[in-house]
Design a protein around this motif. Sequence first.
Motif, PDB file in Angstrom:
ATOM      1  N   ILE A 184       0.844  -1.197   0.000  1.00 42.38           N
ATOM      2  CA  ILE A 184       0.000   0.000   0.000  1.00 42.38           C
ATOM      3  C   ILE A 184       0.880   1.247   0.000  1.00 42.38           C
ATOM      4  O   ILE A 184       0.536   2.280  -0.574  1.00 42.38           O
ATOM      5  N   PHE A 185       2.051   1.127   0.642  1.00 39.19           N
ATOM      6  CA  PHE A 185       3.027   2.220   0.678  1.00 39.19           C
ATOM      7  C   PHE A 185       4.227   1.931  -0.241  1.00 39.19           C
ATOM      8  O   PHE A 185       5.319   2.466  -0.026  1.00 39.19           O
ATOM      9  N   LEU A 186       4.029   1.073  -1.225  1.00 38.17           N
ATOM     10  CA  LEU A 186       5.071   0.719  -2.193  1.00 38.17           C
ATOM     11  C   LEU A 186       6.247  -0.016  -1.534  1.00 38.17           C
ATOM     12  O   LEU A 186       7.372   0.043  -2.029  1.00 38.17           O
ATOM     13  N   LEU A 187       5.979  -0.702  -0.434  1.00 32.76           N
ATOM     14  CA  LEU A 187       7.026  -1.422   0.296  1.00 32.76           C
ATOM     15  C   LEU A 187       6.783  -2.927   0.191  1.00 32.76           C
ATOM     16  O   LEU A 187       5.776  -3.425   0.699  1.00 32.76           O
ATOM     17  N   PRO A 188       7.687  -3.674  -0.428  1.00 33.76           N
ATOM     18  CA  PRO A 188       7.474  -5.110  -0.642  1.00 33.76           C
ATOM     19  C   PRO A 188       7.961  -5.986   0.505  1.00 33.76           C
ATOM     20  O   PRO A 188       8.264  -7.159   0.315  1.00 33.76           O
ATOM     21  N   HIS A 189       8.059  -5.425   1.710  1.00 31.91           N
ATOM     22  CA  HIS A 189       8.638  -6.146   2.836  1.00 31.91           C
ATOM     23  C   HIS A 189       7.550  -6.636   3.782  1.00 31.91           C
ATOM     24  O   HIS A 189       6.656  -5.875   4.169  1.00 31.91           O
ATOM     25  N   TRP A 190       7.646  -7.885   4.224  1.00 35.25           N
ATOM     26  CA  TRP A 190       6.632  -8.449   5.108  1.00 35.25           C
ATOM     27  C   TRP A 190       6.590  -7.729   6.451  1.00 35.25           C
ATOM     28  O   TRP A 190       5.517  -7.543   7.045  1.00 35.25           O
ATOM     29  N   TYR A 191       7.755  -7.284   6.938  1.00 33.34           N
ATOM     30  CA  TYR A 191       7.783  -6.615   8.235  1.00 33.34           C
ATOM     31  C   TYR A 191       7.155  -5.226   8.168  1.00 33.34           C
ATOM     32  O   TYR A 191       6.568  -4.752   9.146  1.00 33.34           O
ATOM     33  N   ALA A 192       7.256  -4.571   7.014  1.00 32.83           N
ATOM     34  CA  ALA A 192       6.541  -3.304   6.835  1.00 32.83           C
ATOM     35  C   ALA A 192       5.039  -3.563   6.839  1.00 32.83           C
ATOM     36  O   ALA A 192       4.259  -2.812   7.445  1.00 32.83           O
ATOM     37  N   GLY A 193       4.637  -4.639   6.163  1.00 33.88           N
ATOM     38  CA  GLY A 193       3.221  -5.004   6.137  1.00 33.88           C
ATOM     39  C   GLY A 193       2.677  -5.329   7.513  1.00 33.88           C
ATOM     40  O   GLY A 193       1.503  -5.062   7.801  1.00 33.88           O
TER      41      GLY A 193
END
Length: 335
Positions: A184-193
């Motif tokens: 949603i914020f252009l971040l492909p990281h699971w921890y960001a999610g």
Amino acid sequence: MAQVVDVSVTAGNGHQWGVDCRQFGVRVLRGIGQVTFVSRALTGVLFACALFTGGWGSGVYGVGGAALGTGLARVLGVERERLAQGLEGFNSCLVGVGCAALLGPARVSTVLVALLACAVVTVATAAAGRVLGACGLPALTSPFCAVVTMVALIRPHGSGAGYTAGAPGLGGLGRGFLAGFGQIFLLPHWYAGAFVLAGLAVAGLRVAGVACLGNAVGMAVAWGLGAAVHDGTGGYNAVLVSVALCGVFLPFGGRTLAYALVGAVAATALAPVFGTTVFTWPFVVTTLVFLGAARSFPALSRPTPATGSPNGSPRLALSHDQPRGRREEAGRVVA
């Protein structure tokens, strides 16, 4: 002759300055939270944490973009209610993140482009609100999509943002599920999610549940289309569509949940049409179409026994650019 200083006036001015700074900070955080329709400062804090897990660039540009958009809107005299709810910060937040991702955060040119783009998206938000508001529809993230698409098209080097095939294992599916929230914020990281999902949970477990269902449906459709699901690109538009159509613009209930999940399928299937400039276009197009169609389906706008109120799920506050006169009908969610 000695000059007499009124200490009480000086202290009062200092106190007011502190109050104004705190108020502005809350508005900025709410603006970050409004990316997923949540007007809560705590959600904004968690989303900001998600941004910084993606690197200093996404964090600084995202929070800075939200602050710039909110500040500029205040200077231009935007109504206090919109500022208080963070409705002037979410598009500029996404624009800032988009510029950092597309152009590279360490370049001076990126800073200049981001400043200009955030100013332009503030104007575009007002224009889109007027045009779509005349039709009784919200602007959503269409200003962000329009501005960042232009940035993507004029930048020196292209990059692929479309789907690529993949077949992840069970661990990959779990990481991909969480990455769907980060995207949603252009971040492909699971921890960001994980931070984004936590921010949604602040608004209520029902909200997080709807988002998770939408994400799962989006991943399933993306996998069926032969797309990658490990990086979250198959789920994020479905998350936004599901939350918008079940609890924000339409009341929470069994019918609207089914309707929202159909919208999630449509948004995911539509994404490849946009090629390398997907962003949140599928969410915007699908949500506007489904909201327009919902006017022909009275059963979708009636409160259900499970909710007892046309305002749906808890604590989402004010929807993106909901036209004046319709705010009490859909968009202000009551706990």
